[in-house]
Enzyme design. Structure first.
Site, PDB file in Angstrom:
ATOM      1  N   HIS A   1      41.840  59.747  46.157  1.00  0.00           N
ATOM      2  CA  HIS A   1      43.206  60.155  46.517  1.00  0.00           C
ATOM      3  C   HIS A   1      43.171  61.078  47.745  1.00  0.00           C
ATOM      4  O   HIS A   1      42.133  61.693  48.084  1.00  0.00           O
ATOM      5  CB  HIS A   1      43.855  60.899  45.352  1.00  0.00           C
ATOM      6  CG  HIS A   1      43.109  62.124  44.929  1.00  0.00           C
ATOM      7  ND1 HIS A   1      43.207  63.334  45.598  1.00  0.00           N
ATOM      8  CD2 HIS A   1      42.215  62.315  43.945  1.00  0.00           C
ATOM      9  CE1 HIS A   1      42.412  64.211  45.020  1.00  0.00           C
ATOM     10  NE2 HIS A   1      41.792  63.638  44.032  1.00  0.00           N
TER      11      HIS A   1
ATOM     12  N   ARG B   1      48.238  62.084  41.703  1.00  0.00           N
ATOM     13  CA  ARG B   1      47.660  62.080  43.051  1.00  0.00           C
ATOM     14  C   ARG B   1      47.024  60.733  43.405  1.00  0.00           C
ATOM     15  O   ARG B   1      47.086  60.273  44.552  1.00  0.00           O
ATOM     16  CB  ARG B   1      46.680  63.238  43.231  1.00  0.00           C
ATOM     17  CG  ARG B   1      45.548  63.312  42.223  1.00  0.00           C
ATOM     18  CD  ARG B   1      44.874  64.660  42.304  1.00  0.00           C
ATOM     19  NE  ARG B   1      43.663  64.831  41.509  1.00  0.00           N
ATOM     20  CZ  ARG B   1      43.619  65.201  40.239  1.00  0.00           C
ATOM     21  NH1 ARG B   1      44.755  65.401  39.577  1.00  0.00           N
ATOM     22  NH2 ARG B   1      42.471  65.360  39.596  1.00  0.00           N
TER      23      ARG B   1
ATOM     24  N   GLU C   1      40.057  61.711  36.883  1.00  0.00           N
ATOM     25  CA  GLU C   1      39.022  62.614  37.381  1.00  0.00           C
ATOM     26  C   GLU C   1      38.216  63.195  36.223  1.00  0.00           C
ATOM     27  O   GLU C   1      38.689  63.217  35.073  1.00  0.00           O
ATOM     28  CB  GLU C   1      39.693  63.741  38.181  1.00  0.00           C
ATOM     29  CG  GLU C   1      38.745  64.787  38.739  1.00  0.00           C
ATOM     30  CD  GLU C   1      37.669  64.234  39.642  1.00  0.00           C
ATOM     31  OE1 GLU C   1      37.732  64.434  40.854  1.00  0.00           O
ATOM     32  OE2 GLU C   1      36.757  63.560  39.106  1.00  0.00           O
TER      33      GLU C   1
ATOM     34  N   HIS D   1      39.454  59.093  41.861  1.00  0.00           N
ATOM     35  CA  HIS D   1      39.159  60.514  42.086  1.00  0.00           C
ATOM     36  C   HIS D   1      37.707  60.709  42.543  1.00  0.00           C
ATOM     37  O   HIS D   1      36.871  59.826  42.386  1.00  0.00           O
ATOM     38  CB  HIS D   1      39.398  61.281  40.787  1.00  0.00           C
ATOM     39  CG  HIS D   1      40.793  61.114  40.277  1.00  0.00           C
ATOM     40  ND1 HIS D   1      41.811  61.977  40.570  1.00  0.00           N
ATOM     41  CD2 HIS D   1      41.335  60.114  39.528  1.00  0.00           C
ATOM     42  CE1 HIS D   1      42.926  61.545  39.998  1.00  0.00           C
ATOM     43  NE2 HIS D   1      42.676  60.424  39.367  1.00  0.00           N
TER      44      HIS D   1
END
Ligand SMILES: O=C(O)[C@H](O)COP(=O)(O)O
Length: 207
Positions: free
Chosen positions: A10, A61, A88, A158
């Site tokens: 991201h 994100r 993430e 991520h």
């Protein structure tokens, strides 16, 4: 047959800008992060790359980054699968703490170990190994079969969930994985062989 797999971390998030451990917390992109995502889309478009399916995490994100990339390549309605398996790494008790404050409290080396080692988890959080234990099964079950039958696949996720995957793709070890860093908004363009190993990898860094 082309076996195309593109991975992209991201764009810069609000907590990246504030230098806060983020993990499973859910900040959105900053204005710079929006620009990074759109620039990534433009670089993919310049290569003439379009996709058959996209994957992303449950976090804003990554989803926002994917949306912006797809807008830039003219595929705003591309079928997309979202799953927390691609989230993430969970930073546990460090989530929300400033990374420099953490270094001052626990030391540079300890924070580097928590951030980049393979099997040492931050307090209350996931190690990269723990993260891989959810990312790799998802990749093997849901992403790789599509790539192997020629679907062009884009994954927006991520830094550490993608490090867990890139570790396997790039043939890294627990000793060498600490050296792998993924910049925000920089697509990694992989083409796989028929045996699922990597034929080529290209990092589409900003000019
Ligand atoms: O979750 C976070 O804090 C960032 O997205 C990645 O953090 P790291 O680069 O410190 O692992």
């Amino acid at each position: 047959m082309e076996r195309l797999l593109v991975l992209v971390r991201h764009g810069q998030s609000d907590w990246n800008l504030k230098n806060l451990f983020t993990g499973w917390k859910d900040p959105d992109l900053t204005e710079q992060g929006i620009r990074e995502a759109r620039a990534a889309g433009r670089r993919l478009k310049e290569l003439g790359l379009t996709f058959d399916v996209a994957f992303t995490s449950d976090l804003t994100r990554a989803q926002h980054t994917l949306k912006l990339i797809l807008e830039e390549i003219g595929q705003a309605g591309l079928p997309t699968l979202k799953d927390q398996a691609l989230n993430e790494r969970d930073y546990g008790d460090l989530s929300g703490l400033n990374k420099d404050d953490a270094r001052a409290r626990w030391g540079e080396e300890q924070v580097h170990v928590w951030r980049r080692s393979y099997d040492i988890a931050p307090p209350g959080g996931e190690s990269l190994k723990d993260t891989a234990a959810r990312v790799l099964p998802y990749y093997i079950q849901h992403i790789l079969p599509r790539v192997m039958r020629g679907e062009r696949v884009l994954v927006a996720a991520h830094g550490n969930s993608l490090r867990a995957l890139a570790m396997v793709l790039d043939g890294l070890t627990p000793e060498t994985i600490p050296t792998l860093e993924l910049a925000t908004g920089v697509p990694l363009v992989y083409r796989l062989k028929a045996d699922t190993t990597v034929e080529t990898k290209r990092v589409l860094a900003a000019a």
